[in-house]
Design an enzyme around this catalytic site. Structure first.
Site, PDB file in Angstrom:
ATOM      1  N   LYS A 287       0.853  -1.188   0.000  1.00 19.80           N
ATOM      2  CA  LYS A 287       0.000   0.000   0.000  1.00 19.80           C
ATOM      3  C   LYS A 287       0.891   1.240   0.000  1.00 19.80           C
ATOM      4  CE  LYS A 287      -4.544   0.814   1.894  1.00 19.80           C
ATOM      5  NZ  LYS A 287      -5.619   0.399   2.779  1.00 19.80           N
ATOM      6  N   GLU A 377     -19.832  -6.918   8.916  1.00 20.06           N
ATOM      7  CA  GLU A 377     -20.878  -6.258   9.699  1.00 20.06           C
ATOM      8  C   GLU A 377     -21.905  -7.248  10.230  1.00 20.06           C
ATOM      9  OE1 GLU A 377     -19.726  -5.144   6.773  1.00 20.06           O
ATOM     10  OE2 GLU A 377     -18.814  -3.224   7.325  1.00 20.06           O
ATOM     11  N   ARG A 405     -25.872  -3.761   5.714  1.00 18.27           N
ATOM     12  CA  ARG A 405     -25.440  -5.137   5.488  1.00 18.27           C
ATOM     13  C   ARG A 405     -25.984  -6.111   6.533  1.00 18.27           C
ATOM     14  NH1 ARG A 405     -20.401  -5.903   2.340  1.00 18.27           N
ATOM     15  NH2 ARG A 405     -21.115  -4.874   0.462  1.00 18.27           N
TER      16      ARG A 405
HETATM   17  C1  LIG Z   1     -19.132  -3.069   3.913  1.00 15.94           C
HETATM   18  C2  LIG Z   1     -17.974  -2.134   4.124  1.00 15.94           C
HETATM   19  N1  LIG Z   1     -17.428  -2.036   5.352  1.00 15.94           N
HETATM   20  C3  LIG Z   1     -16.401  -1.198   5.558  1.00 15.94           C
HETATM   21  C4  LIG Z   1     -15.894  -0.445   4.545  1.00 15.94           C
HETATM   22  C5  LIG Z   1     -14.782   0.559   4.784  1.00 15.94           C
HETATM   23  N2  LIG Z   1     -13.569   0.230   4.056  1.00 15.94           N
HETATM   24  C6  LIG Z   1     -13.222   0.856   2.916  1.00 15.94           C
HETATM   25  S1  LIG Z   1     -11.790   0.311   2.300  1.00 15.94           S
HETATM   26  C7  LIG Z   1     -11.599  -0.773   3.538  1.00 15.94           C
HETATM   27  C8  LIG Z   1     -10.384  -1.651   3.575  1.00 15.94           C
HETATM   28  C9  LIG Z   1     -10.295  -2.515   2.391  1.00 15.94           C
HETATM   29  O1  LIG Z   1      -9.133  -3.281   2.480  1.00 15.94           O
HETATM   30  P1  LIG Z   1      -8.609  -4.046   1.215  1.00 15.94           P
HETATM   31  O2  LIG Z   1      -9.738  -4.684   0.535  1.00 15.94           O
HETATM   32  O3  LIG Z   1      -7.507  -4.910   1.652  1.00 15.94           O
HETATM   33  O4  LIG Z   1      -8.092  -2.890   0.276  1.00 15.94           O
HETATM   34  P2  LIG Z   1      -6.790  -1.968   0.453  1.00 15.94           P
HETATM   35  O5  LIG Z   1      -7.286  -0.637   0.943  1.00 15.94           O
HETATM   36  O6  LIG Z   1      -5.871  -2.610   1.427  1.00 15.94           O
HETATM   37  O7  LIG Z   1      -6.222  -1.904  -0.901  1.00 15.94           O
HETATM   38  C10 LIG Z   1     -12.653  -0.696   4.454  1.00 15.94           C
HETATM   39  C11 LIG Z   1     -12.761  -1.466   5.690  1.00 15.94           C
HETATM   40  C12 LIG Z   1     -16.501  -0.580   3.282  1.00 15.94           C
HETATM   41  N3  LIG Z   1     -16.090   0.153   2.238  1.00 15.94           N
HETATM   42  N4  LIG Z   1     -17.516  -1.421   3.102  1.00 15.94           N
END
Ligand SMILES: Cc1ncc(C[n+]2csc(CCOP(=O)(O)OP(=O)(O)O)c2C)c(N)n1
Length: 641
Positions: A287, A377, A405
């Site tokens: 990242k 969730e 969700r």
């Molecule tokens: C249902 C839901 N819960 C929480 C989030 C908040 N959220 C946005 S990005 C993220 C992390 C995603 O991690 P990853 O898929 O590994 O992507 P990265 O940012 O590491 O590339 C979260 C928890 C969301 N977008 N949707």
């Protein structure tokens, strides 16, 4: 300020232009794309680290696949900036997330290259599998690629989709973008498993042995397609399926590969494109890749840092002369710790939002008393229900839009069993720049219809503290939901002593004669401004902060309806079925007659922008409230005439 792209990027107006490049030029294009993202986000803000981490993956996927015929589905979509820039939005990218500008997430209405709208996590595999299944049924030759992060893979729906994909008759490619991070460090056993198969010498040796053996047996070298057909003969499946989760789900597993080696990615994708059946490519990425401060610094901070000095990496902070009101989320985070110190039954639960909800304060100060369960969730809610059955007092903090969700879990696991779970709904109301996927528009409507559910919203920090205090007092059953918005409250001196608020009681903020304004939550502060403005025009509006949508303060409402026949309700939530609807129901049930005007989020998809811009657009900013009062008085006068 328009930011100039590099020489190669300037020529890319769509994937077709990218595909015309020589493969050797891709490294430079990646550099230019990365720089363009850095240049833009440092000035205009937005998500950052995730898009930098997939620059090579984005270029390679668009080089090998033929979008929009081939469908590329991004999970969450906060990492799709490179995709947007390469697919015709380079010159509008500076409007990203700004009112009237392009969306911060892939959006079908915005571009044919955005195969599926996103914002919430873990949907990509299901959506891409649906598309792949449709292509098969329609006899189309196009391909589907789902790109999902290791964080998003912790969401239940992603597992449901993998389970289905493994027995599907499709050629779906799932690319796992594994950077070991969610917004905060990723959690759970799956994370350990992914690290394990990335680093485990035993597993990788086993895999290499199998592949070498296959190469020797077939005498055709390491051509992936042929190897895979041999693999289908069962050698790989027997050996690897016992040691690889994805193989055991019948998904061919490839990798791990270096997600920053664009050349290698192109070669691998070219191979995979011709391999039949559902498959997964495990890419290891970093990242914030390519931007020193993000790579070396705190990945959580660089997830969405706001604006910053791209040379020094200094993140700009606003400086104020006067003390400022805190963010509601911080009031929640600190108050929870304060309460948990006094009440050892309290436990905090967050689905992957420790820093977003400020639950991280408790995780640091009271390790073990606050738990991050991953982007899950549904699980967070039922897990909280389980905790409540044993007499613990869960404070389950979920953003209003993400709570959507877990609706069945709230009904089936909490309300029907009448369990005392506390829900704190952050980002309730307009979320701002994240846009419609993140607006917390519906929670009042979707919670107020549930039995055994208390629905409350504080107008300020002190009320939030008092509601949290009240929610942890002993009670028999009943879920207790407390909604509050993104951003700051109104009280710089917010550490007020906590006291109980009797459930179902509102309060009068100001007396008046001509009209009554009934508000719920923080938006009541706009009504305070509106009342002051109206008074200057000789209009005396009463203002009531109802605090609870359920149960309503009926005693107070009887007083209001006896005194006023012109009433305005204001909520930062959908008008249909929301707080204003509850007031109308009260009026009908008790046979009052009044002119009631409901202000709130209309029955429409409201796009992104600053919260105040959206409140203005929907007519419930302070000026909108004043205007509604004036109109109501005018129409009432006309009717009397
Ligand atoms: C249902 C839901 N819960 C929480 C989030 C908040 N959220 C946005 S990005 C993220 C992390 C995603 O991690 P990853 O898929 O590994 O992507 P990265 O940012 O590491 O590339 C979260 C928890 C969301 N977008 N949707």
């Amino acid at each position: 300020m328009l930011i100039s792209p590099g020489k190669l990027l300037a020529k890319i107006n769509g994937p077709a232009d990218l595909q015309k490049l020589d493969q050797v030029q891709l490294v430079q294009l990646c550099e230019e794309l990365r720089q363009f993202i850095i240049d833009n986000v440092s000035v205009y803000g937005g998500h950052f680290g995730a898009s930098l981490g997939v620059v090579e993956l984005t270029v390679a996927v668009h080089y090998v696949y033929r979008a929009p015929e081939d469908q590329i589905v991004w999970d969450v979509g906060h990492q799709a900036y490179g995709h947007k820039i390469l697919t015709g939005r380079r010159d509008t990218f500076h409007t990203n997330r700004i009112y009237g500008g392009i969306s911060g997430f892939p959006k079908r209405a915005e571009s044919p290259y955005d195969a599926f709208g996103v914002g919430h996590s873990s949907t990509s595999v299901s959506a891409a599998l649906g598309m792949a299944t449709a292509s098969r049924q329609l006899g189309l030759p196009n391909k589907q690629v789902a790109i999902i992060g290791d964080g998003a893979l912790t969401g239940g729906i992603a597992f449901e989709a993998l389970n289905h994909a493994g027995v599907s008759d499709t050629d779906l490619l799932i690319i796992l973008n594994d950077n070991c991070m969610s917004i905060d460090p990723n959690v759970g056993a799956l994370k350990d498993y992914l690290t394990d198969i990335t680093t485990s010498s035993t597993y990788n040796k086993l895999k290499d042995d199998v592949w070498n053996l296959l190469g020797k047996l077939s005498g055709i070298g390491k051509n992936a397609q042929e190897i895979v057909s041999k693999i289908e003969n069962g050698i790989k499946s027997t050996l690897l399926s016992q040691s690889n989760l994805f193989e055991s789900l019948n998904l061919r597993y490839f990798g791990p590969v270096d997600g920053h080696d664009v050349d290698h990615l192109v070669a691998v994708l070219n191979d995979l494109k011709n391999i039949k059946g559902p498959k997964i490519l495990h890419c290891v990425t970093v990242k914030g890749k390519g931007y020193g401060p993000a790579e070396k610094g705190n990945a959580t901070t660089w997830h969405a840092p706001g604006t910053f000095d791209k040379i020094t990496g200094e993140i700009y902070k606003k400086h104020y002369d006067l003390p400022q009101a805190p963010r509601y989320q911080d009031v929640f985070g600190h108050t929870l710790v304060e309460l948990a110190r006094r009440n050892d039954k309290i436990i905090g639960i967050t689905p992957a939002m420790p820093s977003g909800s400020s639950m991280n304060i408790m995780m640091q100060e009271m390790p073990g008393r606050a738990i991050d369960v991953g982007i899950a969730e549904q699980h967070a809610v039922t897990f909280s229900a389980g905790l409540a059955t044993q007499g613990l007092i869960p404070f389950c903090n979920i953003y209003s839009s993400f709570m959507q969700r877990a609706y069945d879990q709230v009904i089936h696991d909490v309300c029907i069993q009448d369990l005392a779970v506390n829900f704190c709904l952050d980002r309730a109301g307009f979320a701002g720049a994240d846009g419609p996927t993140h607006h917390g528009a519906y929670d009042i409507a979707y919670f107020r219809c549930l039995p055994n559910m208390i629905v409350a919203a504080p107008m300020d920090e002190s009320e939030l503290r008092n509601l949290m205090y009240t929610a942890q007092l002993p009670r028999k059953g009943k879920a207790f939901s407390i909604r509050y918005p993104r951003g700051q409250g109104v009280m710089p001196e917010w550490r007020t002593p906590m006291e109980e608020i009797v459930v179902g009681t509102g309060r009068m903020i100001s007396e008046g004669e001509h009209v009554a304004i009934l508000t719920i939550g923080h938006i009541g502060n706009y009504a305070v401004e509106a009342c002051a403005e109206l008074l200057k025009q000789g209009i005396d509006a009463a203002h009531y902060d109802m605090r609870f949508v359920k149960p309503l303060d009926e005693k107070l409402l009887h007083q209001i309806f006896r005194k006023f026949n012109r009433i305005i309700t204001v909520e930062d939530g959908c008008v249909q079925g929301g707080f204003g609807s509850a007031i109308l129901e009260f009026m009908a049930d008790h046979h009052y007659q009044a002119e009631v005007k409901r202000l709130g989020i209309p029955d429409a998809v409201v796009e992104h922008g600053e919260q105040i811009e959206l409140h203005r657009e929907c007519g419930f900013d302070p000026a909108g409230i004043s205007k509604a009062v004036l109109q109501l008085l005018e129409t009432s006068v006309k009717k009397v005439r």
